[in-house]
Design a protein around this motif. Structure first.
Motif, PDB file in Angstrom:
ATOM      1  N   LYS A   1       0.844  -1.212   0.000  1.00  0.00           N
ATOM      2  CA  LYS A   1       0.000   0.000   0.000  1.00  0.00           C
ATOM      3  C   LYS A   1       0.873   1.253   0.000  1.00  0.00           C
ATOM      4  O   LYS A   1       1.710   1.422   0.884  1.00  0.00           O
ATOM      5  N   PRO A   2       0.645   2.150  -0.950  1.00  0.00           N
ATOM      6  CA  PRO A   2       1.374   3.423  -0.912  1.00  0.00           C
ATOM      7  C   PRO A   2       0.721   4.379   0.083  1.00  0.00           C
ATOM      8  O   PRO A   2      -0.446   4.215   0.436  1.00  0.00           O
ATOM      9  N   LYS A   3       1.480   5.370   0.485  1.00  0.00           N
ATOM     10  CA  LYS A   3       0.944   6.455   1.312  1.00  0.00           C
ATOM     11  C   LYS A   3      -0.221   7.145   0.583  1.00  0.00           C
ATOM     12  O   LYS A   3      -0.207   7.240  -0.644  1.00  0.00           O
ATOM     13  N   GLY A   4      -1.232   7.579   1.332  1.00  0.00           N
ATOM     14  CA  GLY A   4      -2.315   8.351   0.707  1.00  0.00           C
ATOM     15  C   GLY A   4      -3.479   7.514   0.224  1.00  0.00           C
ATOM     16  O   GLY A   4      -4.454   8.049  -0.294  1.00  0.00           O
ATOM     17  N   VAL A   5      -3.372   6.200   0.380  1.00  0.00           N
ATOM     18  CA  VAL A   5      -4.464   5.320  -0.060  1.00  0.00           C
ATOM     19  C   VAL A   5      -5.212   4.835   1.185  1.00  0.00           C
ATOM     20  O   VAL A   5      -4.601   4.474   2.185  1.00  0.00           O
ATOM     21  N   VAL A   6      -6.538   4.844   1.112  1.00  0.00           N
ATOM     22  CA  VAL A   6      -7.362   4.530   2.277  1.00  0.00           C
ATOM     23  C   VAL A   6      -7.705   3.035   2.298  1.00  0.00           C
ATOM     24  O   VAL A   6      -8.055   2.468   1.269  1.00  0.00           O
TER      25      VAL A   6
ATOM     26  N   MET B   1      -4.098   5.878   6.497  1.00  0.00           N
ATOM     27  CA  MET B   1      -3.896   6.434   5.160  1.00  0.00           C
ATOM     28  C   MET B   1      -2.418   6.753   4.905  1.00  0.00           C
ATOM     29  O   MET B   1      -1.895   6.522   3.820  1.00  0.00           O
ATOM     30  N   ASP B   2      -1.738   7.280   5.910  1.00  0.00           N
ATOM     31  CA  ASP B   2      -0.344   7.682   5.697  1.00  0.00           C
ATOM     32  C   ASP B   2       0.663   6.544   5.902  1.00  0.00           C
ATOM     33  O   ASP B   2       1.856   6.751   5.750  1.00  0.00           O
ATOM     34  N   THR B   3       0.175   5.366   6.299  1.00  0.00           N
ATOM     35  CA  THR B   3       1.096   4.240   6.484  1.00  0.00           C
ATOM     36  C   THR B   3       1.256   3.493   5.171  1.00  0.00           C
ATOM     37  O   THR B   3       0.305   3.336   4.415  1.00  0.00           O
TER      38      THR B   3
END
Ligand code: URA
Length: 241
Positions: free
Chosen positions: A71-76, A106-108
């Motif tokens: 998972k990239p940063k910014g994805v919920v 989201m930021d992880t």
């Protein structure tokens, strides 16, 4: 009974290998169906036929899929977001429908499992099964030995004392933290509580599953062996309460 399907389709779907590689395995005589060496083009019923590769039975549950996503940063971590932000389900195939196993903020960044196997999901996310999750927390400041000791012994948070964790440093300002609870924003709150707010958080392992070569935003199916080790991780340690 399900409709018979081409062997390579079944084996690729359950994550043995890509369809091309599975075709080579069949052509090389490594695959048997009900004891008979299979040929390219053979069909099988994934529910009732015994499918072996190199003599080992493939535990095929035809309706179960497992994805590992970086998972990239910014994805919920939800199925859909009312604010229109990108969600993890945008990053995996739409069919069959899968759900995230637990959540990342989201930021992880980092590893997230998605599946339609509800039972194993329940066990993976239930704290009493104690499945380890390993994080690399890039933090403000240089954690002292005392800070690491506090993380190991347990940190008092507003929802209670955390269970003992494994904590070490990687370089000056990165904490490797292994926890087996799943409280909301737990790693961020633990690091903050010992005086080192997190500036970047990456999950690098879930139980036995890790993958350093999966690019951010990429997903892949778990292999049959990975699904088995995951299932073993949650059946061999029954709930403590
Ligand atoms: N701990 C956190 O603080 N955030 C996550 O996303 C996961 C664990």
């Amino acid at each position: 009974m399900t409709e018979p399907e081409r062997l390579q389709k079944i084996l690729a779907r359950v994550g043995v290998a890509s369809r091309r590689v599975v075709e080579d395995m069949i052509a090389d005589g490594r695959v048997r169906v009900n004891g008979e060496v299979a040929e390219l083009g053979n069909r099988a019923d994934a529910e009732t036929d015994a499918i072996e590769i190199d003599g080992a039975l493939v535990g095929v549950r035809p309706d179960t899929v497992w994805y590992l996503l970086n998972k990239p940063k910014g994805v919920v971590t939800t199925a859909s977001d009312p604010h229109g932000r990108p969600v993890v389900l945008d990053l995996v195939p739409p069919e069959p429908r899968v759900f995230p196993v637990g959540r990342l903020d989201m930021d992880t960044e980092g590893l997230l499992l998605l599946t339609n196997d509800g039972e194993v999901t329940h066990r993976l996310t239930h704290p009493s099964y104690g499945v380890e999750k390993e994080y690399l927390a890039h933090v403000d400041g240089r954690p002292s030995r005392g800070a690491l000791r506090s993380l190991r012994e347990g940190v008092e948070l507003d929802d209670g004392l955390t269970a003992p964790a494994k904590a070490s440093t990687v370089g000056d300002d990165v904490i490797r933290l292994v926890i087996h609870e799943g409280r909301n924003r737990q790693v961020r709150r633990m690091c903050e509580a010992v005086g080192h707010p997190v500036v970047r958080l990456v999950r690098v392992r879930i139980g036995p599953i890790a993958d350093r070569s999966l690019e951010p935003g990429a997903c892949r199916q778990l292999t049959v062996d990975e699904v088995r080790t995951l299932e073993r991780a949650v059946v061999e340690r029954p709930p403590r309460s």
